[in-house]
Design a protein around this motif. Structure first.
Motif, PDB file in Angstrom:
ATOM      1  N   VAL A   1       8.368 -11.159  -1.390  1.00  0.00           N
ATOM      2  CA  VAL A   1       7.509 -11.003  -2.557  1.00  0.00           C
ATOM      3  C   VAL A   1       6.424  -9.973  -2.233  1.00  0.00           C
ATOM      4  O   VAL A   1       5.686 -10.121  -1.262  1.00  0.00           O
ATOM      5  CB  VAL A   1       6.866 -12.344  -2.959  1.00  0.00           C
ATOM      6  CG1 VAL A   1       5.955 -12.159  -4.168  1.00  0.00           C
ATOM      7  CG2 VAL A   1       7.943 -13.382  -3.248  1.00  0.00           C
ATOM      8  N   ALA A   2       6.343  -8.934  -3.050  1.00  0.00           N
ATOM      9  CA  ALA A   2       5.321  -7.903  -2.874  1.00  0.00           C
ATOM     10  C   ALA A   2       4.040  -8.328  -3.578  1.00  0.00           C
ATOM     11  O   ALA A   2       4.075  -8.829  -4.712  1.00  0.00           O
ATOM     12  CB  ALA A   2       5.816  -6.578  -3.438  1.00  0.00           C
TER      13      ALA A   2
ATOM     14  N   GLY B   1       0.860  -1.166   0.000  1.00  0.00           N
ATOM     15  CA  GLY B   1       0.000   0.000   0.000  1.00  0.00           C
ATOM     16  C   GLY B   1       0.903   1.224   0.000  1.00  0.00           C
ATOM     17  O   GLY B   1       1.461   1.616  -1.024  1.00  0.00           O
ATOM     18  N   THR B   2       1.093   1.802   1.179  1.00  0.00           N
ATOM     19  CA  THR B   2       2.116   2.846   1.297  1.00  0.00           C
ATOM     20  C   THR B   2       3.511   2.252   1.150  1.00  0.00           C
ATOM     21  O   THR B   2       4.480   2.981   0.957  1.00  0.00           O
ATOM     22  CB  THR B   2       2.046   3.541   2.668  1.00  0.00           C
ATOM     23  OG1 THR B   2       2.403   2.609   3.700  1.00  0.00           O
ATOM     24  CG2 THR B   2       0.651   4.103   2.929  1.00  0.00           C
ATOM     25  N   THR B   3       3.610   0.954   1.249  1.00  0.00           N
ATOM     26  CA  THR B   3       4.828   0.122   1.261  1.00  0.00           C
ATOM     27  C   THR B   3       5.603   0.243   2.568  1.00  0.00           C
ATOM     28  O   THR B   3       6.738  -0.208   2.648  1.00  0.00           O
ATOM     29  CB  THR B   3       5.771   0.394   0.057  1.00  0.00           C
ATOM     30  OG1 THR B   3       6.369   1.682   0.146  1.00  0.00           O
ATOM     31  CG2 THR B   3       5.031   0.246  -1.266  1.00  0.00           C
ATOM     32  N   GLY B   4       5.002   0.768   3.605  1.00  0.00           N
ATOM     33  CA  GLY B   4       5.670   0.835   4.898  1.00  0.00           C
ATOM     34  C   GLY B   4       5.964  -0.539   5.465  1.00  0.00           C
ATOM     35  O   GLY B   4       7.095  -0.841   5.856  1.00  0.00           O
TER      36      GLY B   4
ATOM     37  N   SER C   1      -3.048  -0.697  -9.664  1.00  0.00           N
ATOM     38  CA  SER C   1      -2.125   0.114  -8.874  1.00  0.00           C
ATOM     39  C   SER C   1      -0.925   0.498  -9.735  1.00  0.00           C
ATOM     40  O   SER C   1      -0.458  -0.284 -10.560  1.00  0.00           O
ATOM     41  CB  SER C   1      -1.663  -0.670  -7.651  1.00  0.00           C
ATOM     42  OG  SER C   1      -0.572  -0.028  -7.020  1.00  0.00           O
ATOM     43  N   VAL C   2      -0.386   1.705  -9.491  1.00  0.00           N
ATOM     44  CA  VAL C   2       0.784   2.168 -10.253  1.00  0.00           C
ATOM     45  C   VAL C   2       2.081   1.957  -9.481  1.00  0.00           C
ATOM     46  O   VAL C   2       3.143   2.346  -9.957  1.00  0.00           O
ATOM     47  CB  VAL C   2       0.650   3.658 -10.626  1.00  0.00           C
ATOM     48  CG1 VAL C   2      -0.650   3.914 -11.377  1.00  0.00           C
ATOM     49  CG2 VAL C   2       0.743   4.566  -9.390  1.00  0.00           C
ATOM     50  N   THR C   3       2.014   1.359  -8.310  1.00  0.00           N
ATOM     51  CA  THR C   3       3.179   1.248  -7.435  1.00  0.00           C
ATOM     52  C   THR C   3       4.396   0.660  -8.143  1.00  0.00           C
ATOM     53  O   THR C   3       5.508   1.174  -8.030  1.00  0.00           O
ATOM     54  CB  THR C   3       2.840   0.417  -6.191  1.00  0.00           C
ATOM     55  OG1 THR C   3       1.794   1.072  -5.461  1.00  0.00           O
ATOM     56  CG2 THR C   3       4.057   0.270  -5.278  1.00  0.00           C
ATOM     57  N   PHE C   4       4.196  -0.412  -8.880  1.00  0.00           N
ATOM     58  CA  PHE C   4       5.313  -1.088  -9.541  1.00  0.00           C
ATOM     59  C   PHE C   4       5.321  -0.844 -11.047  1.00  0.00           C
ATOM     60  O   PHE C   4       5.844  -1.651 -11.818  1.00  0.00           O
ATOM     61  CB  PHE C   4       5.285  -2.577  -9.221  1.00  0.00           C
ATOM     62  CG  PHE C   4       5.531  -2.872  -7.762  1.00  0.00           C
ATOM     63  CD1 PHE C   4       6.823  -2.907  -7.262  1.00  0.00           C
ATOM     64  CD2 PHE C   4       4.475  -3.080  -6.893  1.00  0.00           C
ATOM     65  CE1 PHE C   4       7.058  -3.156  -5.920  1.00  0.00           C
ATOM     66  CE2 PHE C   4       4.700  -3.331  -5.545  1.00  0.00           C
ATOM     67  CZ  PHE C   4       5.993  -3.365  -5.054  1.00  0.00           C
TER      68      PHE C   4
ATOM     69  N   GLY D   1      -7.174  -0.261   0.684  1.00  0.00           N
ATOM     70  CA  GLY D   1      -6.090  -0.984   1.360  1.00  0.00           C
ATOM     71  C   GLY D   1      -4.843  -1.019   0.518  1.00  0.00           C
ATOM     72  O   GLY D   1      -4.009  -0.121   0.578  1.00  0.00           O
ATOM     73  N   LEU D   2      -4.711  -2.048  -0.315  1.00  0.00           N
ATOM     74  CA  LEU D   2      -3.516  -2.180  -1.135  1.00  0.00           C
ATOM     75  C   LEU D   2      -3.657  -1.399  -2.439  1.00  0.00           C
ATOM     76  O   LEU D   2      -4.758  -1.119  -2.899  1.00  0.00           O
ATOM     77  CB  LEU D   2      -3.246  -3.657  -1.446  1.00  0.00           C
ATOM     78  CG  LEU D   2      -3.045  -4.565  -0.238  1.00  0.00           C
ATOM     79  CD1 LEU D   2      -2.630  -5.949  -0.692  1.00  0.00           C
ATOM     80  CD2 LEU D   2      -2.016  -3.989   0.726  1.00  0.00           C
ATOM     81  N   GLY D   3      -2.504  -1.075  -3.023  1.00  0.00           N
ATOM     82  CA  GLY D   3      -2.494  -0.359  -4.288  1.00  0.00           C
ATOM     83  C   GLY D   3      -2.508   1.144  -4.098  1.00  0.00           C
ATOM     84  O   GLY D   3      -3.006   1.662  -3.097  1.00  0.00           O
ATOM     85  N   THR D   4      -1.941   1.860  -5.070  1.00  0.00           N
ATOM     86  CA  THR D   4      -1.909   3.313  -5.022  1.00  0.00           C
ATOM     87  C   THR D   4      -2.096   3.895  -6.415  1.00  0.00           C
ATOM     88  O   THR D   4      -1.838   3.231  -7.421  1.00  0.00           O
ATOM     89  CB  THR D   4      -0.562   3.840  -4.467  1.00  0.00           C
ATOM     90  OG1 THR D   4       0.502   3.425  -5.345  1.00  0.00           O
ATOM     91  CG2 THR D   4      -0.296   3.339  -3.066  1.00  0.00           C
ATOM     92  N   GLY D   5      -2.518   5.146  -6.448  1.00  0.00           N
ATOM     93  CA  GLY D   5      -2.583   5.893  -7.693  1.00  0.00           C
ATOM     94  C   GLY D   5      -1.375   6.779  -7.877  1.00  0.00           C
ATOM     95  O   GLY D   5      -1.205   7.399  -8.929  1.00  0.00           O
ATOM     96  N   VAL D   6      -0.542   6.866  -6.837  1.00  0.00           N
ATOM     97  CA  VAL D   6       0.699   7.637  -6.875  1.00  0.00           C
ATOM     98  C   VAL D   6       1.798   6.749  -6.288  1.00  0.00           C
ATOM     99  O   VAL D   6       1.645   6.215  -5.194  1.00  0.00           O
ATOM    100  CB  VAL D   6       0.578   8.942  -6.053  1.00  0.00           C
ATOM    101  CG1 VAL D   6       1.895   9.698  -6.064  1.00  0.00           C
ATOM    102  CG2 VAL D   6      -0.558   9.816  -6.577  1.00  0.00           C
TER     103      VAL D   6
END
Length: 327
Positions: free
Chosen positions: A200-201, A178-181, A207-210, A221-226
């Motif tokens: 493994v993520a 998510g935030t990857t924290g 999501s644009v994270t990767f 929860g998981l995934g981000t637009g930024v």
């Protein structure tokens, strides 16, 4: 017998579910929802607030503000109520009603963003609103979970060592992004102390994270637009993307076994199942994944047949059989 005086002083950190009977795979699920905020986000929230207090950024007249899809907002609401701070959570229309009501019951203000940013979706729109609040009033203190190193360091100090103690022969750790924290804290720990462990993520499709293309996502929860500023891809060994309908299927399958977990848990188990199958992991592999929260806050969404039918009926992979039958 634990006796506490503040809600953040209790967190059950050593409970795991063996998923072999439910899924037939060698996977253990670390349950992070047994605390007064109901999720793993209490760890990051407590660390970020404590650091802001130590630095002097957060004082008696401060107003904490944070962008959150739900769980961090609840955790900060708990801490704000406990410590006597004002708190404003900036969320969006995908946030569950129960989560919003919980934050408001704890004394927080909830600002709901209803229009996504054309480039960064709801997350970018939420962050823009946070910045506007901070620009208009210097009492606002943005903890910024997306770039705050105290987010990942909380898991470096607590979550990862707990897993390491429980599974000294660990082979693979699956962590939702998510935030990857949580991901970065665990990855940094294992790269330093147990470099043979594969990290493994697990992320959501859309999501644009990767680096994937953005697409609508309805489960918070998981995934981000930024792309999160915390992310260091060099610490991640592999990435699995999960379709939301597979998240729903997995959550309902767990519920049929008496385990009611949130959407992020459905995503990480689905992703871990895919990875273990693709990599021919045998029965002797030791694999762990993390359940950030439980499912009560999702009863009006992913556990509600009419909601599932409305959102996913035109999806390319169809509906879970048991949901479709009741929808």
């Amino acid at each position: 017998m634990p006796i506490i005086s503040q809600p953040h002083e209790f967190n059950e950190d050593d409970l795991y579910v063996d998923l072999r009977p439910s899924f037939g795979i060698p996977l253990y699920l670390k349950c992070e929802g047994f605390n007064f905020a109901g999720s793993i986000k209490l760890k990051a929230a407590a660390a970020m607030v404590a650091a802001a207090e130590r630095s002097g950024a957060l004082g008696r007249d401060s107003i904490m503000v944070e962008s959150s899809s739900g769980n961090l907002g609840v955790a900060l609401s708990v801490l704000a109520a406990s410590k006597g701070y004002q708190f404003v959570c900036v969320t969006d229309s995908r946030c569950n009603l129960a989560t919003k009501q919980l934050m408001e019951t704890l004394g927080a203000q909830v600002h709901t963003i209803t229009e996504p940013d054309p480039d960064g979706g709801y997350l970018a729109a939420r962050i823009s609103h946070v910045r506007e609040l901070c620009d208009d009033d210097d009492r606002y203190v943005w903890l910024n979970q997306y770039a705050n190193p105290d987010n990942w360091s909380a898991h470096y100090r607590t979550t990862a060592p707990s897993i390491d103690r429980a599974f000294p022969m660990l082979d693979v750790l699956f962590v939702g992004a998510g935030t990857t924290g949580t991901l970065m804290g665990c990855a940094r720990y294992f790269k330093r102390f147990r470099p043979t462990v594969r990290v493994v993520a697990i992320d959501a499709v859309g999501s644009v994270t990767f680096g994937g293309p953005p697409a609508p996502r309805m489960i918070p929860g998981l995934g981000t637009g930024v792309r999160p500023a915390l992310l260091d891809e060099s610490l991640v060994d592999d990435v699995v993307l999960v379709e939301e309908i597979d998240t729903v299927r997995t959550c309902h399958r767990l519920a049929r076994r008496g385990f009611l977990f949130g959407g992020s848990t459905g995503t990480v188990i689905s992703g871990a199942t895919q990875w273990l199958a693709a990599n021919d992991a045998g029965p002797d592999v030791t694999a762990v994944t993390i359940a950030p929260d439980f499912g009560e806050r999702y009863l009006d969404s992913l556990y509600q047949p009419s909601w599932v039918h409305q959102v996913y009926r035109t999806g390319p992979v169809g509906l879970p059989d048991e949901v479709a039958a009741r929808g």
